[in-house]
Scaffold this active site. Structure first.
Site, PDB file in Angstrom:
ATOM      1  N   GLU B 120     -36.541  27.497 -71.974  1.00 34.75           N
ATOM      2  CA  GLU B 120     -38.146  26.845 -72.063  1.00 34.75           C
ATOM      3  C   GLU B 120     -38.455  26.798 -70.515  1.00 34.75           C
ATOM      4  O   GLU B 120     -37.936  26.172 -69.629  1.00 34.75           O
ATOM      5  CB  GLU B 120     -38.026  25.455 -72.764  1.00 34.75           C
ATOM      6  CG  GLU B 120     -37.692  25.484 -74.134  1.00 34.75           C
ATOM      7  CD  GLU B 120     -38.379  26.341 -74.879  1.00 34.75           C
ATOM      8  OE1 GLU B 120     -39.667  26.194 -74.789  1.00 34.75           O
ATOM      9  OE2 GLU B 120     -37.797  27.402 -75.398  1.00 34.75           O
ATOM     10  N   LYS B 251     -23.119  13.645 -85.181  1.00 35.99           N
ATOM     11  CA  LYS B 251     -24.078  14.767 -85.203  1.00 35.99           C
ATOM     12  C   LYS B 251     -25.221  14.325 -85.942  1.00 35.99           C
ATOM     13  O   LYS B 251     -26.135  15.099 -86.608  1.00 35.99           O
ATOM     14  CB  LYS B 251     -23.415  16.111 -86.001  1.00 35.99           C
ATOM     15  CG  LYS B 251     -22.251  16.468 -85.356  1.00 35.99           C
ATOM     16  CD  LYS B 251     -22.278  17.802 -84.761  1.00 35.99           C
ATOM     17  CE  LYS B 251     -21.089  18.112 -83.711  1.00 35.99           C
ATOM     18  NZ  LYS B 251     -20.139  19.021 -84.377  1.00 35.99           N
ATOM     19  N   ASP B 325     -20.716  20.778 -77.125  1.00 39.45           N
ATOM     20  CA  ASP B 325     -20.960  20.949 -78.346  1.00 39.45           C
ATOM     21  C   ASP B 325     -22.569  20.545 -78.460  1.00 39.45           C
ATOM     22  O   ASP B 325     -22.830  19.403 -78.363  1.00 39.45           O
ATOM     23  CB  ASP B 325     -20.162  20.066 -79.394  1.00 39.45           C
ATOM     24  CG  ASP B 325     -20.662  20.194 -80.880  1.00 39.45           C
ATOM     25  OD1 ASP B 325     -21.483  20.995 -81.064  1.00 39.45           O
ATOM     26  OD2 ASP B 325     -19.798  19.679 -81.923  1.00 39.45           O
ATOM     27  N   HIS B 415     -47.046  23.192 -67.707  1.00 41.44           N
ATOM     28  CA  HIS B 415     -46.514  24.271 -68.592  1.00 41.44           C
ATOM     29  C   HIS B 415     -47.434  25.482 -68.610  1.00 41.44           C
ATOM     30  O   HIS B 415     -46.633  26.588 -68.761  1.00 41.44           O
ATOM     31  CB  HIS B 415     -46.723  23.856 -70.122  1.00 41.44           C
ATOM     32  CG  HIS B 415     -45.401  22.821 -70.154  1.00 41.44           C
ATOM     33  ND1 HIS B 415     -45.724  21.306 -70.047  1.00 41.44           N
ATOM     34  CD2 HIS B 415     -44.085  23.062 -70.883  1.00 41.44           C
ATOM     35  CE1 HIS B 415     -44.407  20.872 -70.350  1.00 41.44           C
ATOM     36  NE2 HIS B 415     -43.577  21.667 -70.842  1.00 41.44           N
TER      37      HIS B 415
END
Lengths: 424, 424, 424, 424
Positions: B120, B251, B325, B415
């Protein structure tokens, strides 16, 4: 002892390290920080080497450089322009594949090889098991239920009264605001504007269709134009305004996203024959339903946003393998999993209300990421809706497999078998 | 019209594609799915080629193979054993670097080059800007406040009465249960057992210290042993039991994790001089605080878990670059950001209650991931506490930079400048 | 139209009332408000009449006075001292009774007539139906699982380091802090102190046992003394501190209360024979379970705190009839309802984690409220634990009855039959 | 010790009472429950006496009867028909009055005496203090922002495909569905139908305007008719359906209600001069803002729905005094309170998104409850919008007063002074 055990334990550990006052002293600001790296927006072998020279001097070992800034990465460095700044190399994440996953969707209707990038043992094997069971059941039925990326600017006025007058103006000027927004984009459409007032503050929830792009930048630019139009034309002027009011659920779990949807909302279902459940998943329907009831209570008692087992595992791996913004896992990996008895056997349903993903833009055009989309057959224009449906079908496979593993008592052993050595 | 605009729009779009009945028909299960891939747990060039042969036959283009299963990946394939199944190659994610980031922590006390893997645009530049501002302010003060990975088995009994008798037995047998659990691990410690009853169901919240590993597998194996001991010794026996009851926040974002902490709980703070805010971040303190108040209201009104801007961006990039992870971003990227006026200028505080990370185990030993830890100087045993503190300091940099960008009106333009071409 | 229908409709309605600018003008502050009433802390006939004189002059009709300030109320006015200020009379709320409700609890073990004060048709009838079904099943099994009212002061320090030093001092001074707190009360006990740090701020979650009182005031006074001791003795001093940091869940639904419990945590269960379900509740077990699954999904999809049907109805009515603080319904009416198939028929479980109630103090000693406790046989010292168990058993009856009504299609008709005329 | 202190303490306490096995035995079902009361839907002196005869026999003391079933209550018993079943008397709740409260609202624009029924010391005094401060500041600006009571039926189909076809039919049949619903009511209007799909289940969020009634029954009956029409006309038929899917937020705190609004959404604001804050509220603006920041963090860290101090206190007391459904406090007492510095002094804003209340229907017509509405001047048709605005203004007063009390250190002492004796 009236202090919680974890607090006592942690304090003891800290004190074993140093005196409390010495620990406290370590937190004091220290002047004289080294000069920061110049920000280099354009990656190139030269730019990469320049940063490594600085880091090497500071003691980063040569072995690290070799792994990150390998030959191929250096030679392709320019490829990454527009995706990274201060580039120093690439990290190589192993990719496994699952499938073919049979998907019977509105947009995705095929058998898919699904690439998953992860470093966690058992993840690919677990999703593969789910995909196998699904295939033996005729595939996953999937439907997209809606779409629409949010961007929500805020405007603060002098009073409630002025906030109300602004909303009145917005409603009567909706078409012009939409034109202003859509003038910035060839693929985006502004679907709706939903004004929300709190005292003297007005939020405008702007919902966009973003074509095949994930669309986070698209909605930013379009909303910037919408705001400019409003500031130019509105008879009441705000005291302050902000392009995004932390009101879109962008990159975080929120009840707003879970309820109203951010990105694509997709639901997926399989009605699995009893025999497939038992032989492929290694647990009985009774065991799975018993676990499902307790897992649902667990979700409720711990205040989850939604209720599901591990959407994040499959989504993060798919996002990574296909050039999506992995940080969006924070918002996309929420939703609902249901398991119920059916005439056939086991009816499993998942719904993901916030799938932020695309097949153009972002990292989707990078070499190995585009290859990931190619494995799926979903590279480029026209494929984002299908990718979303594959993502939901994949999550269903994962829910099925993990739930059966816990229900059937295989959860610990599967990880032991597939993880690298005894690492605990 | 009494139907929401987004619903009308989406239905119209679907109908433009096909008749409702034809769309419905697409969802029907289809028998005869192709044979699934055999699961290959051990990666090797041969195994990779075998899967590609199958995929190529199914039409996956050769170009995809070249990018994923490149020479280097094939030659190192065995390295990935224990981290992936059905391996077909590697995805290459560009890594940028931020820093040196001055951290004044209990465990991390140095100037760190921080590697961030992302696709990104503007992400690395934004965190770099925050790190620069922080450096000019003497660095970030950071403290770990606690640690402890949860695993929560559930036991269902015949009645409330039996559930109570079981809890009574657990409390009186705590030491033996701890011994059973700790026998499975050389680094893990079981810190506390917290029994929670709902009717005839008992949850045992087991909190572990996991040394330098993230510890998700460690706590699974230890809790499995604890359950085995309980089933063997308890005078009351459950009708069913499960190793994990979807009660740990594993998670996923949950209020349990946000409140009680899962993984490491870390807080970080900088007291930034007014001049640094204005010149480095390009916004005034008044603008930042004005935005902060509105962003806080946004968090509350949209039902966020916690209130922050974008922890997920920095964490996902750091996790990816260091072999963590990445799916844990779903649970780790929650917490609290506060901005307040101080005598010095601007006091910024972040707290992350759920940092699941490690410097051993998982993907941390893979070649390029270990290199990421080497860039930080935090590879291997003894460094996990410091990595957690660096992660929190990094998140603070990101909150500062994004908040200033929105507050100062640079959010859209930054951006636009850094993203690749006009992609919207 | 891109604006939500509800917004369009409401704006149209407002404009039908007046011009937007005229509506805006109505919100302007107006100086010259009439003198406020003097606050009269001690109720008496004279004081009541004095206020009525003022209100009558302002146009409040005499008929209102007659209903609120009736003879009996005037003659007993002094009775209400310490429960109300600026008293002008009493409101008379009709009380219905349910039962006898058979409760097989740890503390409550009897058949109870349960008084319910409400103005809502069908409420008493619905709970009565549940109680009847429960009675035919051997009663409700109930167990209290814990207790402890929270009060949570906050202390802000100059830095994280000082916050840490304060926590270190608190832990080492826990016994003295407890002594200070408990010196203020003859019935309260401080069970635990749980320090929570966020940056430079320390929260101390203090959990008290409050005997037979609801205890909200008791824990306030005790914590005030605890804070005074800390401020007097701690080597590090806060810059500011507050007796309650909006961190206890006091009078509002929160995940903290739902998870950790505030007040008494009680669970209740009945295993109901199939025949009782069908004949007494008028729905089949299949229908009830089908509805239960959908209602559970509804709770999750709408972001409820917990998942239940209408604890609030029964609790509000019981609280009102027995002199409890009805505002506590906001926090007490959360929890979990489960319905599952059993060998017997239908297993129904409720858990209420936050029952704030007492049998002494507050409004429990007022004439008609004490009478309500007398109907239960639970007036005065020693009865609070039983009252909590009765409350949970009552809620179970309500869950059962409403769920069966919706499941069996009687929901609309029951309300039509019992409500007063056709009022819609 | 690895077990939490509260658990250890409670177990010890239980064991002091009896052996674990003896406690467990108490929970066993016991056959032979006494015959339940017959449900008597029509209150009368005779019916009341009949129930008392039974209760007296069972040992309920005569003193209780005297207080609940007093002469006046017996003579007016029929008045309560349609509001209670199994009536045994009335509970008398003391009513205090606050004001005159100056409200500058869209619908409420006057100085109001506000009746508050409560048994909690200091409540009326605290709100009175807030009202006084508000009056000295020109009153509270208030605006209703929207309205609409939800009722949400659910329909389960055979598959996702059928669910989609049903939604397609609903959208194309919206006008007919609305006609069916509105045929049941003279005052209700169905504003919008929002279909939400999860797998094979369809929820229809129906939002109604309910005139001057709270409207909970009105929307039930109307939605029943809507469902009947759908079942009669839809080309796809559900396997099961339910009139309410626990999806409306009815009687419970939910993020859906807080976000989308249930009942009336009202915002209120006062911009209070510094001098008024200091002299009337006894705290400085700095102290109040400092507390506000910490209280906001408290709300976030404990997972509140919304963030406010104690809306429940004022709302419960107002609801009770005016014949509202007090159980709705569970859903109505959520929302947002903000305190910020302004040019004038202190800007205070509250927003309540879920005000369920009315001036006709429910308990509003009962003698003393109607008198409560008369005190406000808001009895009967046409006054519900104003009542909602008064409620929000009242809540603002309470937020102001409590916040100032905690901020200025008067919280403990105010309760000590006004509560009845030393009861802790």
């Amino acid at each position: 002892m009236p202090i919680p055990p974890k607090t006592l334990h942690f304090l003891k550990k800290l004190k074993a390290k140093a005196e409390p006052s010495a620990i406290a002293a370590r937190l004091t600001p220290r002047a004289g920080a080294p000069a920061p790296l110049m920000t280099l927006p354009k990656p190139s072998a030269a730019a990469i080497n320049r940063i490594w020279a600085r880091m090497t001097k500071a003691g980063v070992p040569e072995t690290a450089r070799v792994e990150l800034a390998d030959e191929r990465t250096l030679s392709e460095a320019e490829t990454y322009a527009g995706n990274i700044e201060n580039m120093i190399g690439t990290v190589k994440v192993p990719v496994g594949v699952v499938g073919p996953l049979r998907v019977n969707g509105v947009f995705a209707h095929d058998d898919y090889f699904v690439p998953l990038a992860t470093t966690e043992a058992a993840l690919v094997a677990s999703y593969a098991r789910g995909a196998k069971a699904v295939g033996r059941s005729g595939g996953v039925s999937v439907a997209t239920l809606g779409e629409g990326v949010l961007r929500t600017p805020a405007f603060r006025f002098a009073s409630i009264a002025e906030a109300g007058l602004f909303v009145n103006w917005v409603v009567s000027s909706a078409e012009a605001l939409i034109s202003a927004a859509e003038a910035t984009t060839s693929h985006g459409k502004l679907l709706s504007i939903d004004p929300v007032i709190d005292g003297e503050i007005v939020f405008l929830m702007c919902r966009y269709e973003t074509g095949d792009a994930a669309g986070q930048n698209m909605v930013t630019f379009a909303t910037e134009a919408l705001c400019a139009h409003a500031l130019d034309q509105s008879p009441v002027q705000p005291r302050s305004w902000f392009l995004e009011a932390n009101f879109s659920g962008d990159k975080k779990a929120s009840f707003l996203g879970t309820m109203l949807g951010r990105g694509r909302r997709v639901t997926a279902q399989v009605d699995m024959p009893r025999e497939v459940v038992e032989t492929t998943l290694g647990a009985s329907i009774d065991e799975i339903l018993e676990y499902g009831r307790i897992a649902n209570l667990g979700a409720l008692m711990t205040g989850q946003v939604g209720a599901q087992a591990h959407f994040a595992n499959g989504l993060a791996a798919l996002y990574l393998a296909t050039g999506q913004d992995v940080a969006c896992v924070a918002e996309s990996a929420v939703g609902f999993t249901r398991m119920e008895r059916s005439a056939t056997g086991l009816l499993v349903t998942v719904t993901l209300p916030n799938l932020i993903l695309g097949t153009v833009g972002g990292g989707t055009g990078l070499p190995s990421q585009a290859a990931g989309l190619d494995v799926l057959g979903l590279k480029g224009t026209g494929h984002a809706p299908a990718l979303a449906e594959v993502a939901a079908a994949l999550c269903l496979c994962g829910e099925l497999s993990l739930t059966a593993a816990v229900a059937g008592g295989q959860f610990g052993s599967a990880h032991k078998r597939l993880a690298r050595g005894s690492k605990t």
